[in-house]
Scaffold this active site. Structure first.
Site, PDB file in Angstrom:
ATOM      1  N   LEU A 190      47.764  46.751  48.825  1.00 13.10           N
ATOM      2  CA  LEU A 190      48.282  47.049  47.491  1.00 13.10           C
ATOM      3  C   LEU A 190      48.111  45.825  46.600  1.00 13.10           C
ATOM      4  CD1 LEU A 190      51.684  48.547  48.762  1.00 13.10           C
ATOM      5  CD2 LEU A 190      49.440  49.651  48.726  1.00 13.10           C
ATOM      6  N   ASP A 191      46.965  45.716  45.968  1.00  9.61           N
ATOM      7  CA  ASP A 191      46.635  44.490  45.239  1.00  9.61           C
ATOM      8  C   ASP A 191      46.540  44.751  43.736  1.00  9.61           C
ATOM      9  OD1 ASP A 191      46.090  41.816  45.028  1.00  9.61           O
ATOM     10  OD2 ASP A 191      43.979  41.976  45.564  1.00  9.61           O
ATOM     11  N   GLY A 192      47.050  43.801  42.957  1.00  2.55           N
ATOM     12  CA  GLY A 192      46.874  43.856  41.511  1.00  2.55           C
ATOM     13  C   GLY A 192      48.123  44.125  40.701  1.00  2.55           C
TER      14      GLY A 192
END
Length: 234
Positions: free
Chosen positions: A9-11
């Site tokens: 879960l990036d950003g």
């Protein structure tokens, strides 16, 4: 359809900065998105959804952000999410080192795991204070202890035995078929180092809070178009 889909879960922070919001608001949006995407995956027939929610390396961030991330893990125990887990019969497991997680949060984690452990067909795995290197090291230490007690011999050690010692042994499908990472980064960042050996990888340019149904279907379509050979000629 993949049986197990894993997500990095990036950003969240960059999404919040672009929208003129605080970092905590970005993480909050990301937490809500995970529940939405997990629900979609289960509706489509995916059995296991795993999420890299907090890495061991994340302890290196500033205290305010760490506190925000810890409080968001509690977000998964709010009334609406608890109702979703029970209504949809979703088992929840939290894996990781957990040595630095506050006792109050560990208690809540134990409560939700106990409350949902009887569900069989849908499984949400949250990796918190997780490191792929730690996972493998933990498995090795466990095998050494069993060997010292005479419970196993050298010839007993094979891939299946090691996999039973990994933290993903809580799942019927410990190795993801598909791993999705958002925000355009193209690395696995110490996530599921053993388990991703033959996993199909999909990297999406969008930030995690913007990863919606269309993006999920795009990733699944990409997976379904691939020929999985597992190192063999077909």
């Amino acid at each position: 359809m993949p049986r197990h889909v894993a997500f990095i879960l990036d950003g969240n922070r960059r999404w919040a900065k672009r929208a003129g919001l605080t970092t905590s608001q970005g993480h909050e949006a990301g937490a809500k998105r995970l529940i939405d995407i997990a629900e979609l995956c289960f509706e489509l027939g995916v059995h296991t959804v795993s999420a890299f929610a907090f890495s061991t390396e994340n302890w290196g961030r500033d205290k305010i952000e760490i506190d925000n991330l810890m409080s968001l893990i509690q977000h998964y125990r709010n009334k609406s999410n608890i109702k979703f887990f029970h209504r949809s019969e979703v088992r929840v497991s939290v894996i990781g080192n957990k040595t630095k997680i506050p006792e109050s949060l560990l208690k809540e984690i134990h409560e939700i795991e106990e409350a949902t452990k009887g569900y069989k067909n849908k499984h949400l795995i949250m990796a918190v204070d997780y490191s792929g290197k730690f996972d493998i090291m933990h498995a090795c230490k466990s095998l050494v202890k069993k060997s010292e007690k005479g419970l196993i011999r050298e010839e007993d050690v094979d891939e299946a035995l090691i996999e039973r010692e990994l933290l993903t042994n809580c799942s019927d499908f410990p190795s993801p078929d598909l791993m999705i990472r958002t925000s355009g980064e193209q690395r696995i960042s110490n996530f599921f180092l053993w388990q991703l050996a033959y996993t199909e990888l999909f990297f999406s340019p969008v930030f995690w809070p913007d990863f919606d149904k269309d993006k999920l279907l795009e990733a699944l379509a990409s997976y379904q178009s691939r020929e999985r050979r597992f190192g063999c000629r077909v």
